[in-house]
Design an enzyme around this catalytic site. Sequence first.
Site, PDB file in Angstrom:
ATOM      1  N   ALA A  67       0.810  -1.225   0.000  1.00  0.00           N
ATOM      2  CA  ALA A  67       0.000   0.000   0.000  1.00  0.00           C
ATOM      3  C   ALA A  67       0.843   1.274   0.000  1.00  0.00           C
ATOM      4  O   ALA A  67       0.370   2.329   0.427  1.00  0.00           O
ATOM      5  CB  ALA A  67      -0.968   0.013   1.183  1.00  0.00           C
ATOM      6  N   GLU A 252       2.612   2.770  -5.606  1.00  0.00           N
ATOM      7  CA  GLU A 252       1.465   2.385  -6.429  1.00  0.00           C
ATOM      8  C   GLU A 252       0.688   3.537  -7.071  1.00  0.00           C
ATOM      9  O   GLU A 252       0.091   3.341  -8.133  1.00  0.00           O
ATOM     10  CB  GLU A 252       0.504   1.541  -5.587  1.00  0.00           C
ATOM     11  CG  GLU A 252       1.101   0.228  -5.137  1.00  0.00           C
ATOM     12  CD  GLU A 252       0.324  -0.412  -4.005  1.00  0.00           C
ATOM     13  OE1 GLU A 252       0.374  -1.637  -3.869  1.00  0.00           O
ATOM     14  OE2 GLU A 252      -0.336   0.328  -3.243  1.00  0.00           O
TER      15      GLU A 252
END
Length: 321
Positions: A67, A252
């Site tokens: 994450a 990400e």
Amino acid sequence: HLNQGMSLVHVYMDGSVLVAHGGTEMGQGLHTKMAQIAAETLDVPLSTIFISETATNTAANTSPTAASASSDLNGYAVYNACKVLADRLRPYRERMHDASFAAIAKTAYLDRVKLSEAGHYATPDIGFSWAENSGLLYFYFTQGVALAEVELDVLTGSHTTRRVDIIMDVGRSLNKAIDIGQIEGAFAQGQGWCTTEEFLYSPATGRLLTQGPGNYKIPSALDIPRDLRVSLMEPEQPNALKTIFSSKGIGEPPLFLGASVFFALRDAVMAARKNNDAKSPLHMECPATAEVLRMACEDDIVELTRIPHEQRQGVPFAVRI
């Protein structure tokens, strides 16, 4: 409960520093950033910082390295441990002005000063109630923008990404070279997701047909933009973000910027359809493979390949998901 990080830092009498933290290095440069944070906080050369491989016997109860939060969580945990050590050694530095860090560490050791410290960090203020629709779901947001220029061969459906410009908000970057590399890699992954990585299933067995590099096409060196330009947006208020050195996670977030290539190809298809005087509504699915792009152009050759609905028989070879 996963928004927490752990670290363990040892200072040795020879001036070297060993750092253990809860993040896993998988090529994203996490160890480098942790070493930089330790060197900055302890005010020692980067060459004196050594990173211990991640293990639960040194950093217990670690959160997953995922994450885009590992630099935030583990970086602040490393900072917290190093800050305690720096404060502990400050009286010796003030007394031994010209001494090396090794001499300072040795003197502190001889005075029986603790030269090891564990650090912990938990992201503050977050906590969202779905029942009440209130609270803070994320500590901060990351933004970016991409502009893509493509060239489409309307006879084959193949395309070339000529140029891409990206501007990304990473706060105060911990390491610009690493962050730019992460942005480039995430963009390439997103571009492949939008243009080449196709899932085809057998309608008879339900089996995935596009398995392995022979059928599942990840981006190659020839697929990435010929000219890829990445800029980092400098924050107007550098210290406003209460993260480690006001930085932001960057692994990400740039992935979806690869969709800029898809929408550029869609514009190219619309130009080709206008030139071919196509009348039907444009329906173009992601990923925009060469087959999808060629069929979407709708010229005389495409019309010759169409099978009338009443002549279609049997089960198709593959179903696109």
